[in-house]
Write a protein that holds these residues in place. Structure first.
Motif, short mmCIF file in Angstrom:
data_model
loop_
_atom_site.label_atom_id
_atom_site.label_comp_id
_atom_site.label_asym_id
_atom_site.label_seq_id
_atom_site.Cartn_x
_atom_site.Cartn_y
_atom_site.Cartn_z
N LEU A 121 0.86 -1.19 0.00
CA LEU A 121 0.00 0.00 0.00
C LEU A 121 0.89 1.24 0.00
N SER A 122 0.43 2.29 -0.67
CA SER A 122 1.21 3.51 -0.73
C SER A 122 0.46 4.63 0.00
N THR A 123 1.06 5.79 0.04
CA THR A 123 0.43 6.92 0.73
C THR A 123 -0.89 7.31 0.08
N LYS A 124 -1.04 7.08 -1.20
CA LYS A 124 -2.31 7.43 -1.87
C LYS A 124 -3.46 6.51 -1.43
N ASP A 125 -3.14 5.36 -0.86
CA ASP A 125 -4.18 4.44 -0.39
C ASP A 125 -4.69 4.77 1.01
N ILE A 126 -4.00 5.67 1.72
CA ILE A 126 -4.37 6.00 3.10
C ILE A 126 -5.66 6.81 3.13
N TYR A 127 -6.60 6.37 3.94
CA TYR A 127 -7.85 7.09 4.14
C TYR A 127 -7.65 8.20 5.17
N LYS A 128 -7.02 7.87 6.29
CA LYS A 128 -6.77 8.84 7.34
C LYS A 128 -5.50 8.44 8.09
N LYS A 129 -4.74 9.46 8.50
CA LYS A 129 -3.49 9.24 9.23
C LYS A 129 -3.54 10.06 10.50
N ILE A 130 -3.22 9.42 11.63
CA ILE A 130 -3.19 10.11 12.91
C ILE A 130 -1.79 9.96 13.51
N ASP A 131 -1.12 11.10 13.72
CA ASP A 131 0.19 11.14 14.37
C ASP A 131 -0.01 11.67 15.78
N LEU A 132 0.44 10.91 16.78
CA LEU A 132 0.32 11.32 18.18
C LEU A 132 1.64 11.15 18.90
N THR A 133 2.07 12.20 19.60
CA THR A 133 3.29 12.12 20.40
C THR A 133 2.99 11.34 21.67
N ARG A 134 4.02 10.98 22.37
CA ARG A 134 3.84 10.27 23.65
C ARG A 134 3.03 11.12 24.62
N LYS A 135 3.30 12.42 24.65
CA LYS A 135 2.57 13.33 25.55
C LYS A 135 1.08 13.37 25.19
N GLN A 136 0.77 13.43 23.90
CA GLN A 136 -0.63 13.42 23.46
C GLN A 136 -1.30 12.11 23.83
N LEU A 137 -0.59 10.99 23.63
CA LEU A 137 -1.14 9.68 23.97
C LEU A 137 -1.41 9.58 25.47
N ASP A 138 -0.48 10.09 26.28
CA ASP A 138 -0.68 10.09 27.73
C ASP A 138 -1.93 10.88 28.11
N SER A 139 -2.13 12.05 27.46
CA SER A 139 -3.30 12.87 27.80
C SER A 139 -4.60 12.20 27.35
N LEU A 140 -4.53 11.40 26.30
CA LEU A 140 -5.71 10.66 25.82
C LEU A 140 -5.89 9.33 26.54
N LYS A 141 -4.95 9.00 27.42
CA LYS A 141 -4.94 7.71 28.13
C LYS A 141 -4.93 6.54 27.14
N TYR A 142 -4.25 6.74 26.02
CA TYR A 142 -4.09 5.73 24.98
C TYR A 142 -5.44 5.24 24.42
N LYS A 143 -6.41 6.15 24.40
CA LYS A 143 -7.72 5.86 23.81
C LYS A 143 -7.94 6.85 22.68
N ILE A 144 -8.00 6.34 21.45
CA ILE A 144 -8.12 7.18 20.27
C ILE A 144 -9.48 6.92 19.61
N VAL A 145 -10.21 8.00 19.36
CA VAL A 145 -11.51 7.90 18.72
C VAL A 145 -11.39 8.48 17.31
N LEU A 146 -11.67 7.66 16.32
CA LEU A 146 -11.63 8.09 14.92
C LEU A 146 -13.00 8.59 14.54
N ASN A 147 -13.08 9.87 14.16
CA ASN A 147 -14.37 10.48 13.75
C ASN A 147 -14.39 10.72 12.26
#
Length: 147
Positions: A121-147
């Protein structure tokens, strides 16, 4: 003969032997699909670039009777309303994110099933990409909601 004297040390030895050789997957990451789309996903290191991803819609299967190997769609999709806990062997996602600066989650629509099985798969096949730093992940408690 007192079997309790033999059974207890043997049990402790067996448990320690098993614990040395079996790694349990870590499920400290939760991803929720709040879209209307059926998706596939891939979790990798933070903002990885120029890496192609294998088409996860397909699994290589070998028929034991004929020894013939084929690519087949396994149907492990991420449906609307689903919650998944991607597993990570030998480490936690928290440790992985700390080592890699965070995580990137790539989402692909079900249409990747129409692509050739062994084509990356290439970048053109990506529907959505989420980049999260460790700090962001900690604040989200490692729970990510895709909207």
């Amino acid at each position: 003969m007192n079997y309790k004297l033999i059974t207890i040390p043997f049990t402790i030895f067996a448990m320690s032997l098993i614990s040395c050789h079996v790694s349990m997957p870590n499920h400290d990451l939760t991803v929720i699909n709040n879209t209307n789309d059926t998706l596939y996903y891939y979790v990798g290191s933070y903002k990885f670039k120029d890496q192609s991803v294998a088409n996860m819609a397909f699994e290589r299967m070998t028929d034991m009777k004929t020894n013939k190997t084929i690519d087949t769609i396994m149907g492990y999709t991420f449906n609307p309303g689903d919650m998944v806990h991607p597993s990570k062997m030998d480490t936690s996602w928290k440790t992985f994110a700390g080592e890699k600066g965070g995580i990137t989650i790539l989402f692909y629509k079900k249409e990747i099933e129409k692509l050739p099985a062994r084509v990356l798969l290439s970048t053109k096949d990506i529907y959505k990409k989420i980049d999260l730093t460790r700090k962001q992940l900690d604040s989200l408690k490692y729970k990510i909601v895709l909207n």
